[in-house]
Scaffold this active site. Structure first.
Site, mmCIF file in Angstrom:
data_model
loop_
_atom_site.group_PDB
_atom_site.id
_atom_site.type_symbol
_atom_site.label_atom_id
_atom_site.label_comp_id
_atom_site.label_asym_id
_atom_site.label_seq_id
_atom_site.Cartn_x
_atom_site.Cartn_y
_atom_site.Cartn_z
ATOM 1 N N LYS A 284 0.822 -1.221 0.000
ATOM 2 C CA LYS A 284 0.000 0.000 0.000
ATOM 3 C C LYS A 284 0.852 1.265 0.000
ATOM 4 O O LYS A 284 0.622 2.181 -0.781
ATOM 5 C CB LYS A 284 -0.931 0.038 1.231
ATOM 6 C CG LYS A 284 -1.934 -1.099 1.280
ATOM 7 C CD LYS A 284 -2.938 -0.895 2.406
ATOM 8 C CE LYS A 284 -2.380 -1.028 3.812
ATOM 9 N NZ LYS A 284 -1.927 -2.382 4.165
ATOM 10 N N ARG B 213 -9.988 0.872 8.029
ATOM 11 C CA ARG B 213 -9.626 -0.500 8.373
ATOM 12 C C ARG B 213 -10.771 -1.248 9.046
ATOM 13 O O ARG B 213 -10.620 -2.413 9.392
ATOM 14 C CB ARG B 213 -8.425 -0.484 9.328
ATOM 15 C CG ARG B 213 -7.088 -0.769 8.651
ATOM 16 C CD ARG B 213 -6.029 -0.728 9.734
ATOM 17 N NE ARG B 213 -4.812 -1.426 9.407
ATOM 18 C CZ ARG B 213 -3.725 -0.839 8.937
ATOM 19 N NH1 ARG B 213 -3.727 0.439 8.649
ATOM 20 N NH2 ARG B 213 -2.627 -1.541 8.733
ATOM 21 N N ARG C 256 10.527 -1.297 12.622
ATOM 22 C CA ARG C 256 9.160 -1.230 13.136
ATOM 23 C C ARG C 256 8.934 -2.292 14.198
ATOM 24 O O ARG C 256 9.263 -3.449 14.011
ATOM 25 C CB ARG C 256 8.152 -1.413 11.985
ATOM 26 C CG ARG C 256 7.834 -0.111 11.282
ATOM 27 C CD ARG C 256 6.865 -0.297 10.157
ATOM 28 N NE ARG C 256 5.594 -0.908 10.549
ATOM 29 C CZ ARG C 256 4.494 -0.829 9.819
ATOM 30 N NH1 ARG C 256 4.513 -0.156 8.675
ATOM 31 N NH2 ARG C 256 3.394 -1.410 10.211
ATOM 32 N N ARG D 43 -1.556 -9.255 13.055
ATOM 33 C CA ARG D 43 -2.032 -8.234 12.105
ATOM 34 C C ARG D 43 -2.799 -8.887 10.958
ATOM 35 O O ARG D 43 -3.791 -8.342 10.483
ATOM 36 C CB ARG D 43 -0.838 -7.422 11.575
ATOM 37 C CG ARG D 43 -0.317 -6.416 12.611
ATOM 38 C CD ARG D 43 1.109 -6.023 12.339
ATOM 39 N NE ARG D 43 1.288 -5.272 11.115
ATOM 40 C CZ ARG D 43 2.442 -5.184 10.458
ATOM 41 N NH1 ARG D 43 3.516 -5.810 10.911
ATOM 42 N NH2 ARG D 43 2.521 -4.457 9.376
HETATM 43 P P1 AMP Z 1 0.323 0.422 8.869
HETATM 44 O O1 AMP Z 1 1.509 1.319 8.835
HETATM 45 O O2 AMP Z 1 -0.790 0.890 7.971
HETATM 46 O O3 AMP Z 1 0.672 -1.021 8.636
HETATM 47 O O4 AMP Z 1 -0.273 0.505 10.354
HETATM 48 C C1 AMP Z 1 0.470 0.047 11.465
HETATM 49 C C2 AMP Z 1 -0.441 -0.128 12.661
HETATM 50 O O5 AMP Z 1 -1.036 1.115 13.011
HETATM 51 C C3 AMP Z 1 -1.608 -1.077 12.467
HETATM 52 O O6 AMP Z 1 -1.258 -2.433 12.673
HETATM 53 C C4 AMP Z 1 -2.580 -0.578 13.525
HETATM 54 O O7 AMP Z 1 -2.199 -0.989 14.813
HETATM 55 C C5 AMP Z 1 -2.372 0.935 13.453
HETATM 56 N N1 AMP Z 1 -3.287 1.571 12.465
HETATM 57 C C6 AMP Z 1 -2.945 2.184 11.301
HETATM 58 N N2 AMP Z 1 -4.025 2.630 10.650
HETATM 59 C C7 AMP Z 1 -5.096 2.279 11.421
HETATM 60 C C8 AMP Z 1 -6.491 2.410 11.283
HETATM 61 N N3 AMP Z 1 -7.031 3.009 10.205
HETATM 62 N N4 AMP Z 1 -7.290 1.923 12.270
HETATM 63 C C9 AMP Z 1 -6.771 1.321 13.347
HETATM 64 N N5 AMP Z 1 -5.465 1.134 13.541
HETATM 65 C C10 AMP Z 1 -4.618 1.598 12.585
#
Ligand code: AMP
Length: 192
Positions: free
Chosen positions: A14, A89, A134, A145
């Site tokens: 993404k 999400r 991370r 996840r």
């Molecule tokens: P990402 O960088 O998009 O993989 O997001 C990393 C983490 O941030 C996710 O595993 C969630 O814990 C949190 N997170 C990011 N975006 C959201 C969202 N829209 N709703 C809830 N948690 C989020």
């Protein structure tokens, strides 16, 4: 205006594809994950709360995410629209996004759904974990996840299917190949 959602499981690409799309269509890129990591880095109250969820591979609660997004959306002057990356999400977040955009006479145009087989997702995330730093790119958090994705995030697809805005794309292959196929499909859908 052009409002796109880039959607897919963790590791589906993404973020990478967003960088391309934001340039191609002059869109304001909102990655909720990036915003949250910045809050964590700055030790804000939101960051402290979010970290507890993120490190365990859980979703941050909807109300916190929706509130955070409202602040970010107002900063998008001078762009042709948004690319939402990692948001919505949950179905509740999708409903909130519809409402937020409607308030300024806008809507989501398309949800681009990157399809990548699960074994490839795990491989990519473990590889990324070696360099990303991370806290959630480790085997335990990755499994969690992916489970959260299947249970809570996947239903978002149906929300956009019902209004014919779901655009599935093969997320395997080179970055350029995937980007090209996304742009072709988006342009075709928009009649460009
Ligand atoms: P990402 O960088 O998009 O993989 O997001 C990393 C983490 O941030 C996710 O595993 C969630 O814990 C949190 N997170 C990011 N975006 C959201 C969202 N829209 N709703 C809830 N948690 C989020």
């Amino acid at each position: 205006m052009l409002n796109l959602i880039i959607f897919g499981a963790p590791g589906s690409g993404k973020g990478t594809q967003s960088e391309y799309l934001e340039k191609n269509y002059n869109l304001y890129h909102i990655s909720t994950g990036d915003v949250l990591r910045e809050e964590i880095r700055k030790h804000t109250p939101l960051g402290e709360t979010a970290k507890r969820y993120i490190d365990q591979g859980h979703l941050v609660p909807d109300d916190l995410i929706i509130e955070m997004l409202k602040g970010v959306i107002s900063r998008a002057n001078g762009y042709e629209g948004f690319i939402f990356d990692g948001f919505p999400r949950t179905v509740i977040q999708a409903e909130a996004l519809t409402k937020m955009l409607n308030e300024s006479g806008q809507e989501v145009d398309l949800l681009i759904d990157l399809n990548v087989p699960e074994d490839m997702l795990i491989d990519r995330l473990l590889q990324r974990g070696k360099v990303s730093g991370r806290s959630d790119d480790n085997e335990v958090a990755i499994k969690q996840r992916l489970q959260v994705y299947h249970e809570q995030t996947y239903p978002v697809i149906d929300y956009y299917k019902r209004v014919r805005k779901h655009l599935p794309v093969d997320g395997t292959g080179s970055i350029e190949e995937i980007a090209r196929s996304i742009v072709e499909k988006v342009d075709a859908h928009l009649g460009r």
